[in-house]
Write a protein that holds these residues in place. Structure first.
Motif, PDB file in Angstrom:
ATOM      1  N   UNK A 117       0.820  -1.327   0.180  1.00  0.00           N
ATOM      2  CA  UNK A 117       0.125  -0.189   0.211  1.00  0.00           C
ATOM      3  C   UNK A 117       0.995   1.262   0.012  1.00  0.00           C
ATOM      4  N   UNK A 118       1.899   1.187   0.826  1.00  0.00           N
ATOM      5  CA  UNK A 118       2.738   2.418   0.845  1.00  0.00           C
ATOM      6  C   UNK A 118       3.432   2.762  -0.510  1.00  0.00           C
ATOM      7  N   UNK A 119       3.715   1.487  -1.415  1.00  0.00           N
ATOM      8  CA  UNK A 119       4.616   1.868  -2.570  1.00  0.00           C
ATOM      9  C   UNK A 119       3.535   2.183  -3.187  1.00  0.00           C
ATOM     10  N   UNK A 120       2.298   1.853  -3.546  1.00  0.00           N
ATOM     11  CA  UNK A 120       1.209   2.393  -4.371  1.00  0.00           C
ATOM     12  C   UNK A 120       1.002   4.251  -4.081  1.00  0.00           C
ATOM     13  N   UNK A 121       1.134   4.136  -2.837  1.00  0.00           N
ATOM     14  CA  UNK A 121       1.122   5.766  -2.555  1.00  0.00           C
ATOM     15  C   UNK A 121       2.504   6.399  -3.078  1.00  0.00           C
ATOM     16  N   UNK A 122       3.620   5.953  -3.002  1.00  0.00           N
ATOM     17  CA  UNK A 122       4.809   6.489  -3.422  1.00  0.00           C
ATOM     18  C   UNK A 122       4.517   6.840  -5.020  1.00  0.00           C
ATOM     19  N   UNK A 123       4.118   5.636  -5.470  1.00  0.00           N
ATOM     20  CA  UNK A 123       4.172   5.668  -7.052  1.00  0.00           C
ATOM     21  C   UNK A 123       3.283   6.760  -7.313  1.00  0.00           C
ATOM     22  N   UNK A 124       2.136   7.233  -6.684  1.00  0.00           N
ATOM     23  CA  UNK A 124       1.205   8.158  -6.884  1.00  0.00           C
ATOM     24  C   UNK A 124       1.816   9.369  -6.780  1.00  0.00           C
ATOM     25  N   UNK A 125       2.659   9.628  -5.821  1.00  0.00           N
ATOM     26  CA  UNK A 125       3.601  10.737  -5.478  1.00  0.00           C
ATOM     27  C   UNK A 125       4.550  11.271  -6.642  1.00  0.00           C
ATOM     28  N   UNK A 126       4.932   9.863  -7.071  1.00  0.00           N
ATOM     29  CA  UNK A 126       6.055  10.118  -8.330  1.00  0.00           C
ATOM     30  C   UNK A 126       5.342  10.691  -9.442  1.00  0.00           C
ATOM     31  N   UNK A 127       4.306  10.155  -9.791  1.00  0.00           N
ATOM     32  CA  UNK A 127       3.398  10.464 -10.853  1.00  0.00           C
ATOM     33  C   UNK A 127       3.165  11.846 -10.778  1.00  0.00           C
ATOM     34  N   UNK A 128       2.400  12.366  -9.546  1.00  0.00           N
ATOM     35  CA  UNK A 128       1.851  13.802  -9.463  1.00  0.00           C
ATOM     36  C   UNK A 128       3.174  14.747  -9.585  1.00  0.00           C
ATOM     37  N   UNK A 129       4.270  14.301  -9.187  1.00  0.00           N
ATOM     38  CA  UNK A 129       5.545  15.373  -9.243  1.00  0.00           C
ATOM     39  C   UNK A 129       5.877  15.197 -10.640  1.00  0.00           C
ATOM     40  N   UNK A 130       5.972  14.163 -11.511  1.00  0.00           N
ATOM     41  CA  UNK A 130       6.203  14.173 -12.966  1.00  0.00           C
ATOM     42  C   UNK A 130       5.292  14.980 -13.642  1.00  0.00           C
TER      43      UNK A 130
END
Length: 152
Positions: free
Chosen positions: A100-113
């Protein structure tokens, strides 16, 4: 759209993502077992990191003469509700929490990109966002490595 408006919208979106991240890690801490104290200290550091990022982003919104967001994104709220439902069926084991945490970190990376891909972003904000994205990538990779170690 004028650059000031574009910059404010991007900054506020990233503030919301960091708010999501804080709420997500707070939720993850609740799901941990006593033997997962190593994860608790890591998650507390991730929360601190998001508060630092949020503070820097909020300062930039104020420089632009606008109001900073204080809430979370709709998708973040939906994601946390999904985590609650998923936990009922899968339990609160270490691997699930890390997934679940990795899923959230992926979402943060996508938002910053997406923020960095936006036209009209000022140079100083591009620099700040790039720096924060790099820090968040390190956090993502830490979570992924822990998840991969558990999954073996």
């Amino acid at each position: 759209m004028e650059n000031s408006k574009v910059n404010t919208e991007i900054l506020n979106d990233l503030i919301e993502i960091n708010n999501d991240r804080v709420a997500g890690y707070e939720k993850a801490i609740e799901e941990l077992h006593v033997e997962d104290s190593d994860l608790k200290s890591l998650f507390v550091e991730m929360i601190r990191q998001s508060h630092r990022h949020k503070s820097a982003l909020t300062a930039e919104v104020q420089v632009l003469g606008e109001e900073a967001e204080t809430g979370t994104t709709t998708s973040g709220k939906i994601y946390r509700a999904w985590m609650d439902v998923k936990a009922i069926f899968t339990g609160h084991d270490r691997e699930t929490v890390l997934n679940n945490c990795e899923f959230g970190e992926d979402a943060a990376q996508k938002a910053y990109k997406m923020a960095l891909d936006t036209e009209g972003l000022s140079a100083n904000l591009r620099s700040l966002i790039t720096e924060q994205k790099t820090e968040l990538r390190v956090s993502h990779d830490q979570i992924k490595a822990l998840r991969d170690a558990v999954a073996k």
